[in-house]
Design a protein around this motif. Sequence first.
Motif, PDB file in Angstrom:
ATOM      1  N   GLU A  73       6.546 -17.548 -17.254  1.00  0.00           N
ATOM      2  CA  GLU A  73       6.601 -16.608 -16.131  1.00  0.00           C
ATOM      3  C   GLU A  73       6.846 -15.167 -16.572  1.00  0.00           C
ATOM      4  N   PRO A  74       6.101 -14.664 -17.525  1.00  0.00           N
ATOM      5  CA  PRO A  74       6.459 -13.361 -18.100  1.00  0.00           C
ATOM      6  C   PRO A  74       6.202 -12.195 -17.172  1.00  0.00           C
ATOM      7  N   THR A  75       5.489 -12.402 -16.075  1.00  0.00           N
ATOM      8  CA  THR A  75       5.216 -11.257 -15.204  1.00  0.00           C
ATOM      9  C   THR A  75       5.969 -11.354 -13.880  1.00  0.00           C
ATOM     10  N   THR A  76       6.756 -12.432 -13.722  1.00  0.00           N
ATOM     11  CA  THR A  76       7.420 -12.644 -12.436  1.00  0.00           C
ATOM     12  C   THR A  76       8.389 -11.513 -12.096  1.00  0.00           C
ATOM     13  N   ALA A  77       9.054 -10.967 -13.115  1.00  0.00           N
ATOM     14  CA  ALA A  77      10.077  -9.962 -12.855  1.00  0.00           C
ATOM     15  C   ALA A  77       9.487  -8.548 -12.771  1.00  0.00           C
ATOM     16  N   LEU A  78       8.167  -8.446 -12.842  1.00  0.00           N
ATOM     17  CA  LEU A  78       7.564  -7.106 -12.919  1.00  0.00           C
ATOM     18  C   LEU A  78       6.870  -6.717 -11.611  1.00  0.00           C
ATOM     19  N   ASP A  79       6.615  -5.425 -11.462  1.00  0.00           N
ATOM     20  CA  ASP A  79       5.837  -4.931 -10.321  1.00  0.00           C
ATOM     21  C   ASP A  79       4.454  -5.572 -10.325  1.00  0.00           C
ATOM     22  N   VAL A  80       3.871  -5.683  -9.157  1.00  0.00           N
ATOM     23  CA  VAL A  80       2.569  -6.331  -9.056  1.00  0.00           C
ATOM     24  C   VAL A  80       1.512  -5.605  -9.887  1.00  0.00           C
ATOM     25  N   SER A  81       1.547  -4.271  -9.871  1.00  0.00           N
ATOM     26  CA  SER A  81       0.517  -3.528 -10.611  1.00  0.00           C
ATOM     27  C   SER A  81       0.679  -3.738 -12.117  1.00  0.00           C
ATOM     28  N   VAL A  82       1.935  -3.716 -12.590  1.00  0.00           N
ATOM     29  CA  VAL A  82       2.193  -3.950 -14.014  1.00  0.00           C
ATOM     30  C   VAL A  82       1.807  -5.368 -14.380  1.00  0.00           C
ATOM     31  N   GLN A  83       2.116  -6.292 -13.466  1.00  0.00           N
ATOM     32  CA  GLN A  83       1.774  -7.694 -13.660  1.00  0.00           C
ATOM     33  C   GLN A  83       0.266  -7.841 -13.912  1.00  0.00           C
TER      34      GLN A  83
END
Lengths: 325, 324
Positions: free
Chosen positions: A182-192
């Motif tokens: 889940e490496p993008t779960t904690a990030l903003d949607v655009s950064v994800q």
Amino acid sequence: MSPPVLDVVDLTTEFALRGGGAARAVDGVSFSLARGEIVGLVGESGSGKSVTGFSLMGLIDPPGRVAGGSVRLNGAELAGMDAEGLRARRGREIAMIFQDPVATLNPLLTVGAQMRMALAAHARTPRRAADDRCAAALARVGIPAARDRLAAYPHEFSGGMRQRVAIAIALLHAPSVVIADEPTTALDVSVQAQILVEMRALAAETGLSLIWISHDLAVVSGFASRILVMYAGRVVEQGPAEAVLRAPRHPYTRGLIDSLPAAAKPGEPLRQIPGGAPSLGALPPGCAFAPRCPRAAGACRAAPPVETREGARAWRCLFPLEAGA
Amino acid sequence: MLGFVIQRLIQAAAVMAVMSVIVFVGVYAVGNPVDIVIPPDATQDVREEAIRRLGLDLPLWRQYFLFVGGVLQGDFGRSFIYNEPVLSLIAGRAPATIELVLISVLCATVIGVSLGVYAGYRPHAPLARAIMALSVLGFSVPTFWVGLILILTFAVSLGWLPAGGRGETVLILGVRWSFPTLDGLAHIALPALNLALFKMAMMIRLARSGVREIMLTDTIRFARAAGISEATILRRHVLKLIAAPIITVFGLELGSTLAFAVVTETIFSWPGMGKLIIDSITLLDRPVMVAYLILTALLFVTINLLVDLAYAAIDPRVRSGEAR
């Protein structure tokens, strides 16, 4: 077709319970991963996806243990391998990135120090050459002025940049497999979205194989070529991403797809799967999903269904949905 | 960073000013030294002359400002009892206490942290359980009793180590020290061990709980996933991450032990500052009391400042003022 980079057969991981006995967090998981392939591992919290990742890394801490099965990485059997053998492969052949980059990087060490430490784990490199390699790794994941940033501390980076640093560390030794928990779960949607696009490009470019763990089917659907759906420690359905999403065979997969916000009409309440995930210590004797399943019948509660294979697809269900449904 | 230091120095000065008032007024309230300093059979003239000479006829606030004026010039006054400058009196006793306390606190920290890290890293090992049992013992058994048992065991029964005194000393920089000589070290061993036990128990618990907590974090999992060896993880990650509370306790213990090692110094007849302050209290030797307490406050303020600087040195987030 070249042999798979990673071949997992019947992987089983158990956690000893206080009163004796054991909870199976991972139960008979089998799949293989081709070079450059991206596999999405999807499931609710507690379905065993992260434990599967840690089992592959050989990083299950007591009271847990890998109780059975085989994991072949580049042809070498990891099950039963000694601690030093596993350590020598971690980071070099198989690496892992985590959900929260704030928690993974040590706040007290510079990014350069942490990268050099990871580099030194597998290669003795003189200081200047080490800095060159670390800066190159940072530049590759899109960090500007990488050379100067080696002296910076994690708190001097934004969340997305921190995750890129973690990714750069995982990719330092050009491993053949990266498990992304889940490496993008904690990030903003655009950064994800940016990171997803970049990771896919990296995989295509370098032949890196990815296991992308996520609770979010929407993230995985556009990204992975193949999807594994986990429920209560078992892979209940797997197959090519597009086919699984278009025509799921397992009622649980159907439920996951239906509960995506995009599946609901505007103004309608979001659909959800009734009930909650079962506790691993007290699984029903039959199919673990039966208590929540609209199609369950008496036979479902007798014994866990075996896997049915059909071409590239497989599922564990006695009453699968129709292929065209 | 410079701003940080200046800010801390101003704070320290404020604390010292407040402390000096509290100490001065407090000691004034304890009792009138005149009755003890002047013989009861002295005539009224002699009595008044003495009171004037000691400056005790002045109102309290004037006495205070006279005292502060002296202190700023490095003069803490003269002892009523010994008729010696207070500073040289304290300086004569301080080295004995300093070497005893430094040795005991350093040993307690090095040994305690090592044992605690092990106990935290392998919490279920038999040795870890033994270490924790030892730390409970260190916490719960009173210091004076341990001191007596140490003397009975090692000095009286076994005869391995001396029971009291400083032993052979060496003159370094005009001050007598025991630690450079073998005989001196033998004399330090028991009182240092006595002082160290409680601190070691505390360091063990502190290090253990820190390590246990940190071993479960993603920082350690990520380091393991990168193939970094356990020894490197302990050395580079864990030790650094548990350092902050250990430095705090180290500083506090160093200060409080330097100031109040009285019990151990008494049991082992160690000629340090503890004896001096006890005597000055019983004899109402006001200048010694005041100077001692103010120097103690100064010691704590200095140690706290150093601890804060150590934090800043370890943690870049403190340095940049972004404490999160």
